[in-house]
Design an enzyme around this catalytic site. Structure first.
Site, mmCIF file in Angstrom:
data_model
loop_
_atom_site.group_PDB
_atom_site.id
_atom_site.type_symbol
_atom_site.label_atom_id
_atom_site.label_comp_id
_atom_site.label_asym_id
_atom_site.label_seq_id
_atom_site.Cartn_x
_atom_site.Cartn_y
_atom_site.Cartn_z
ATOM 1 N N LYS A 149 -21.960 2.560 0.211
ATOM 2 C CA LYS A 149 -21.000 3.614 0.517
ATOM 3 C C LYS A 149 -19.954 3.808 -0.589
ATOM 4 C CE LYS A 149 -22.401 4.667 4.789
ATOM 5 N NZ LYS A 149 -22.726 3.497 5.549
ATOM 6 N N GLU A 182 -14.536 9.816 8.376
ATOM 7 C CA GLU A 182 -15.085 9.306 9.632
ATOM 8 C C GLU A 182 -15.787 8.002 9.314
ATOM 9 O OE1 GLU A 182 -16.718 11.234 7.579
ATOM 10 O OE2 GLU A 182 -18.567 10.061 7.442
ATOM 11 N N SER A 210 -29.269 -1.931 1.525
ATOM 12 C CA SER A 210 -28.092 -1.060 1.466
ATOM 13 C C SER A 210 -26.766 -1.792 1.642
ATOM 14 C CB SER A 210 -28.218 0.041 2.521
ATOM 15 O OG SER A 210 -28.458 -0.519 3.800
HETATM 16 C C1 LIG Z 1 -23.721 3.393 6.565
HETATM 17 C C2 LIG Z 1 -24.799 2.466 6.259
HETATM 18 C C3 LIG Z 1 -26.153 2.865 6.347
HETATM 19 C C4 LIG Z 1 -26.593 4.211 6.857
HETATM 20 O O1 LIG Z 1 -26.134 5.295 6.132
HETATM 21 P P1 LIG Z 1 -27.045 6.128 5.145
HETATM 22 O O2 LIG Z 1 -26.218 7.295 4.814
HETATM 23 O O3 LIG Z 1 -28.297 6.461 5.877
HETATM 24 O O4 LIG Z 1 -27.322 5.270 3.977
HETATM 25 C C5 LIG Z 1 -27.129 1.966 5.963
HETATM 26 N N1 LIG Z 1 -26.806 0.726 5.543
HETATM 27 C C6 LIG Z 1 -25.531 0.304 5.463
HETATM 28 C C7 LIG Z 1 -25.256 -1.080 5.001
HETATM 29 C C8 LIG Z 1 -24.483 1.156 5.812
HETATM 30 O O5 LIG Z 1 -23.233 0.731 5.726
#
Ligand SMILES: *Cc1c(COP(=O)(O)O)cnc(C)c1O
Length: 395
Positions: free
Chosen positions: A94, A116, A383
């Site tokens: 993010k 948000e 992620s």
């Molecule tokens: C917010 C988040 C997601 C999902 O958001 P995307 O916009 O689909 O990437 C996935 N993994 C983590 C660790 C997140 O914080």
């Protein structure tokens, strides 16, 4: 304004085939135009690009490594590589986007930022970048999410952000987003809205994708250096779709590389039990964009469920809807139970605690191992890190 009912593929900025667009009340049209123009100028400006690059290197911690997951791969008969977005500052991809948007907010002379958040990762990443820029920050968060991601609420407050509890509807990300959009339309002159995924009205899906594309650009160069060839498949979890589009984009032209997005399968296929928009949804408009959406026969948005707050949202980014329509990417889902098991597996085998969101991508890889030939290379976008999920992982 073009509408989906005018039929066929739409063209021009902000459209991904028939998906995307800008479906907002009149009060938001002008702020979105102003944002689009400012972003268009910024992304062409070498000074902005240099500033962003420097910030990504010295604050976010880029490039993130590509880690060979040898023990997991051995178990599956594959060569598994993990793109380590969990190692960025604040612990998820993010921050790539919030740093970019907040540089833009400063450039536009905005006086404060709002955001948000679902899992709280976007809230924390916005609070961190805003603190660094000296901009006051207000984050809208559903009360259910505040309870299940309490450590992130504390982190936002530590960084000086005001967290506004949203106690409406399902008390999760959907309601927090509605509230943030409302707040923005009441003061768009002074306020910059930092949107957290490749979602919402144009230019957000394009802008957020662009800021996240660094993931795939790095990963492509890294895998070629390590393996001398491209992966067979890339797997990423899909909430709004920003980490997935961020890694997919650099590989779109490599037709032999399969792209797979993993949605939240929750506890089963029934309404309200999952967030698998491509399995149970249909096209519709939510939060300013035309895309796949979980809705009932009357177009009412359905409740969603996922063990991971970051995937618990009824709509998916419009570019994913188009990638699926043209067959360039495939979308599957993994259940709560499989995601939990995958998180434990990755901890034991590789010493990496993934976010529950990212664990959905690992869960799919484990389930789908028979789809691969021995020693195929698979690249998984990790992620985020799972510290925020410890309460769920080991209650
Ligand atoms: C917010 C988040 C997601 C999902 O958001 P995307 O916009 O689909 O990437 C996935 N993994 C983590 C660790 C997140 O914080």
């Amino acid at each position: 304004m073009k509408t989906p009912s005018s039929g066929g593929a739409q063209h021009g900025p902000g459209w991904f085939g028939p998906f995307g667009g800008r479906f907002v009340p009149e009060t938001l049209i002008e702020p979105l135009r102003e944002l689009e123009a400012a972003y268009d100028a910024a992304r062409r400006d070498p000074k902005f690009k240099a500033e962003l690059k420097h910030e990504l290197a010295t604050f976010v911690g880029r490039p993130t490594p590509l880690t060979f997951a040898g023990r997991l791969g051995e178990k599956l008969g594959l060569r598994v590589w993990l793109k380590r977005e969990d190692l960025t500052h604040t612990g998820a991809h993010k921050i790539n986007n919030t740093v970019g948007q907040i540089l833009l907010a400063r450039r536009m002379g905005k006086k404060r930022v709002i955001a948000e958040t679902g899992a709280g990762q976007h809230g924390v990443a916005t609070a961190a970048a805003a603190a660094r820029a000296g901009l006051p920050c207000v984050v809208y968060m559903g009360t259910d999410d505040m309870a299940r991601q309490a450590p992130n609420v504390a982190r936002m407050r530590m960084m000086g952000a005001t967290v506004v509890a949203v106690d409406a509807g399902s008390r999760t990300l959907k309601d927090a987003t509605s509230e943030a959009l409302r707040a923005w339309s009441s003061d768009s002159r002074e306020t910059f809205y930092v949107l957290g995924s490749a979602l919402g009205p144009h230019p957000y899906p394009t802008m957020v994708r662009d800021f996240q594309t660094v993931i795939g650009l790095e990963a492509r160069a890294q895998i070629l250096k390590e393996e001398g060839r491209l992966p067979r498949e890339i797997i990423a979890c899909v909430g709004g779709g920003s980490n997935a589009i961020g890694i997919f984009t650099a590989f779109l032209k490599d037709r032999a590389v399969r792209l797979t997005g993993v949605e939240a399968g929750g506890t089963g296929p029934g309404p309200g039990r999952h967030a698998a928009r491509f399995a149970g949804g249909a096209p519709g408009v939510l939060h300013g964009t035309y895309t796949y959406l979980l809705q009932d026969k009357n177009g009412q948005v359905l409740p969603t469920h996922s063990i991971s707050a970051g995937l618990d949202y009824p709509a998916v980014g419009p570019e994913h809807a188009e990638l699926r329509r043209i067959g360039r990417a495939k979308y599957v889902h993994a259940s709560d139970k499989d995601a939990l098991a995958a998180a434990h597996e990755l901890c034991r085998l590789e010493g990496i605690l993934p976010a529950l969101e990212s664990a959905h991508a690992i869960a799919y890889l484990i389930r789908a191992k028979r789809r691969f030939k021995k020693n195929d290379i698979v690249l998984v976008n990790l992620s985020g890190r799972g510290d925020k999920d410890l309460g769920t992982l080991c209650p």
